[in-house]
Design a protein around this motif. Structure first.
Motif, PDB file in Angstrom:
ATOM      1  N   ASP B 205      46.523  46.743  13.728  1.00  0.00           N
ATOM      2  CA  ASP B 205      45.168  46.277  13.998  1.00  0.00           C
ATOM      3  C   ASP B 205      44.932  44.891  13.437  1.00  0.00           C
ATOM      4  O   ASP B 205      44.371  44.032  14.100  1.00  0.00           O
ATOM      5  N   LEU B 347      32.053  53.479  23.266  1.00  0.00           N
ATOM      6  CA  LEU B 347      31.952  53.162  21.844  1.00  0.00           C
ATOM      7  C   LEU B 347      33.310  52.778  21.292  1.00  0.00           C
ATOM      8  O   LEU B 347      33.443  51.800  20.571  1.00  0.00           O
ATOM      9  N   GLY B 348      34.308  53.556  21.678  1.00  0.00           N
ATOM     10  CA  GLY B 348      35.653  53.273  21.197  1.00  0.00           C
ATOM     11  C   GLY B 348      36.095  51.889  21.615  1.00  0.00           C
ATOM     12  O   GLY B 348      36.559  51.089  20.812  1.00  0.00           O
ATOM     13  N   GLY B 351      34.122  49.039  19.871  1.00  0.00           N
ATOM     14  CA  GLY B 351      34.554  48.807  18.497  1.00  0.00           C
ATOM     15  C   GLY B 351      35.822  48.001  18.463  1.00  0.00           C
ATOM     16  O   GLY B 351      35.956  47.042  17.715  1.00  0.00           O
ATOM     17  N   HIS B 352      36.741  48.379  19.340  1.00  0.00           N
ATOM     18  CA  HIS B 352      38.017  47.715  19.326  1.00  0.00           C
ATOM     19  C   HIS B 352      37.895  46.277  19.764  1.00  0.00           C
ATOM     20  O   HIS B 352      38.488  45.372  19.215  1.00  0.00           O
ATOM     21  N   LYS B 354      35.312  44.330  19.544  1.00  0.00           N
ATOM     22  CA  LYS B 354      34.673  43.526  18.505  1.00  0.00           C
ATOM     23  C   LYS B 354      35.709  43.101  17.469  1.00  0.00           C
ATOM     24  O   LYS B 354      35.758  41.974  17.034  1.00  0.00           O
ATOM     25  N   HIS B 355      36.557  44.074  17.174  1.00  0.00           N
ATOM     26  CA  HIS B 355      37.559  43.809  16.167  1.00  0.00           C
ATOM     27  C   HIS B 355      38.524  42.723  16.616  1.00  0.00           C
ATOM     28  O   HIS B 355      38.910  41.845  15.860  1.00  0.00           O
ATOM     29  N   GLU B 357      38.059  40.266  18.423  1.00  0.00           N
ATOM     30  CA  GLU B 357      37.481  38.934  18.282  1.00  0.00           C
ATOM     31  C   GLU B 357      37.629  38.420  16.856  1.00  0.00           C
ATOM     32  O   GLU B 357      37.714  37.234  16.623  1.00  0.00           O
TER      33      GLU B 357
END
Lengths: 254, 358
Positions: B205, B347-348, B351-352, B354-355, B357
């Motif tokens: 990640d 949602l999943g 979230g991903h 956003k991360h 970025e």
């Protein structure tokens, strides 16, 4: 309060090609203080934090932590010495739950993966510290929620909780209030105020009200250099700062 | 990578396992004369499935795309071939640890070097190491050059005089391979969900964040590289046992590419996906080969098509099955939005995203 700084830099310089992002910065953080770094965009605040946390290597100059040189150490070594940091952009692990995020942060400071495997006591210690960090950051009710499913403000709180879970001595927080609404801002400001007693904080923040409410010491940076360092009252009263930074800030607001 | 799978995943995998276990019952009925040949094909698919899962640990879990994974596969084959005595069978009790040790050492040395690079450079350096060994064994005399080395006798698995499994028997070898693949699956399944697996997932990640927390990520990546290499070695040893020889083709970039395609076809980071991917790839290969001389053309087109339609591979098909949007009987049936599942997915994804970025 002790007069020996917890962290100090001398002549700290960082160049990217022709650009000198941080230029001969002398910077002292005394233990137990909240030290805010102010400055317009591009002043080199984030670069300075990245240098302190080991994510960037200085081109020149020295960083001493507890009177030991730490410049040139990789980021994970710096973190293990007790300097925790949060990033300007939300930087959590979206698929893990809130608690798991904090456990991940705590585990490496409690013997790592192998200790948690080998001893139940170590694993329990990780759990306890993670739960404590969540409680401090008012996220206990969210413990089992996947981080991706939380609001932006809560994700920022979680980021602070993760730094706390590493049980740092010094916390470097890069714009902890960035992008928050009024209510979230006051909640996190309250949280930071509560941390003041137990940790030394270095804080980059644009929200003036919060900075003046929290900080005891302020360093103002412009174009990679330190313009002035002083107590909150001294900075508030400084002509030089008012001209260069606060003036500009007020113009922007107007 | 998902950590908790819906129940249908273990159910489907269990059903497929049962189907394979009872192949000797239905195989001859369904296939007739070719059933013995197909048994060997199935054995090979299981071996390649094990191989693909080992690569998935790197590609899917840690996010390291290796184009030299066949190095460990082929090296294990050569280790077995060269360490086996010429005129008698070796004992698997010795050969297996030896192969694993050699694979581990090779992975440790190569991993220590290639993990200093990132992204495209990682791909290129893994490819380079693979090709170095390929040309070495193709030209050296002790490895039999481009002909390779024959393994005259398969290793035995015995306690004293008592043979536990007769590896010369295709059927018993099939079950032995199935057992090894199952063990590998269970091991990796556990590993990915362990504390160690969480760290690997975190590195995938956001490696910088892991370092800022205090993790020396290099060591974790190297550990994953070694585990992956050892498992690839086990697969390579089994393959060499089945073929009865070790050959340069077993460690060339061609095989590295194929196993990477199996992982992508099956669904990266899901473990059961790459296992299915290996079967799908080999079945397609088998079908097209019988259809036309230009089977590679068909193969390529099919894979492009599958990747386009199923970006998350076969695993994605099982984890998030496409819904048939048939109008429901009754008023408003057409307009009723899809509830829970789509919200969760959104949602999943959000979230991903956003991360990424950040």
């Amino acid at each position: 309060m002790s007069n020996t700084p917890l962290l100090s830099t001398r002549g700290l310089t960082c160049r990217f090609g022709g650009l000198t992002a941080v230029d001969r910065v002398d910077f002292d953080v005394r233990p137990g203080q909240v030290h805010a770094i102010l400055g317009p965009n591009g002043a080199g605040k984030s670069t300075l934090i990245n240098l302190l946390s080991g994510e960037l290597r200085p081109s020149e100059g020295e960083i001493h932590y507890r009177q030991h040189p730490i410049h040139g150490l990789p980021a994970h070594r710096v973190a293990r010495l007790g300097i925790g940091r949060s990033h300007q952009k939300t930087n959590i692990f979206p698929r893990l739950s809130c608690l798991e995020n904090c456990r991940l942060a705590a585990r490496i400071h409690l013997g790592g993966v192998i200790a948690s495997w080998r001893s139940r006591a170590a694993a329990r210690q990780v759990d306890e510290r993670a739960e404590q960090a969540l409680a401090t950051c008012l996220l206990t009710h969210r413990a089992s929620t996947p981080a991706s499913a939380m609001s932006y403000g809560e994700q920022r709180q979680l980021q602070i909780a993760m730094v706390l879970a590493t049980a740092p001595t010094l916390m470097l927080l890069d714009e902890p209030l960035a992008g928050m609404g009024r209510e979230e801002t006051s909640r996190v400001t309250g949280l930071l105020r509560a941390l003041r007693d137990d940790y030394t904080l270095v804080l980059i923040e644009h929200d003036m009200d919060s900075v003046f409410a929290l900080a005891e010491q302020i360093t103002v940076m412009v174009d990679g250099r330190v313009l002035e360092t002083g107590t909150t009252a001294a900075i508030r009263g400084s002509e030089k700062v008012r001209d260069v930074y606060l003036g500009r800030h007020q113009q922007e607001q107007a | 990578m998902l950590h908790r799978y819906p129940k249908r995943v273990p159910i489907i995998m269990l059903a497929l396992t049962v189907l394979l276990v009872f192949y000797p019952l239905w195989g001859p009925v369904l296939i007739g004369d070719g059933s013995d040949f197909f048994l060997e094909k199935l054995t090979l698919m299981l071996i390649l499935g094990l191989f693909a899962m080992s690569l998935d640990l790197l590609v899917g879990v840690v996010g390291l795309v290796s184009l030299g994974h066949a190095l460990f596969f082929g090296l294990a084959g050569y280790t077995l071939a060269l360490a086996s005595p010429s005129y008698s069978a070796a004992s698997l009790w010795w050969m297996m640890p030896l192969v694993m040790l050699v694979s581990a050492l090779a992975a440790l040395v190569i991993g220590a070097l290639v993990l200093r690079t990132r992204g495209i450079f990682f791909i290129m350096t893994t490819l380079a190491f693979g090709q170095m060994l390929y040309y070495l064994v193709s030209d050296a005399s002790f490895t039999g050059g481009s002909d390779g080395v024959f393994i005259m006798f398969k290793p035995t698995l015995a306690i004293g005089e008592l043979t536990l499994i007769d590896l010369e028997s295709p059927l018993q070898f099939f079950y032995f391979v199935m057992g090894m693949t199952l063990l590998t699956y269970l091991f990796l399944h556990w590993l990915i969900r362990s504390y160690f697996g969480q760290v690997l997932d975190g590195i995938h990640d956001n490696e910088h964040r892991m370092q800022a927390l205090g993790y020396a990520t290099y060591g974790y990546k190297l550990a994953a590289f070694v585990i992956s290499g050892v498992l690839a070695g086990v697969a390579g040893m089994l393959a060499a046992m089945q073929y009865g020889f070790a050959n340069p083709a077993q460690l060339g970039w061609h095989l590295s590419g194929e196993v990477l395609m199996m992982v992508i076809l099956g669904g990266m980071g899901t473990l059961f996906g790459p296992l299915l991917g290996a079967f799908a790839y080999e079945l397609l290969h088998y079908a097209f080969e019988h259809l036309t001389l230009y089977w590679q053309l068909l193969m390529g087109l099919t894979i492009i098509l599958i990747v386009l339609v199923l970006p998350k591979g076969l695993a994605g098909l099982i984890l998030d099955p496409p819904r048939l949007r048939l109008p429901r009987v009754g008023v408003g049936g057409l307009l009723r939005p899809r509830p829970a599942a789509s919200t969760k997915a959104r949602l999943g994804l959000a979230g991903h995203h956003k991360h990424e970025e950040g």
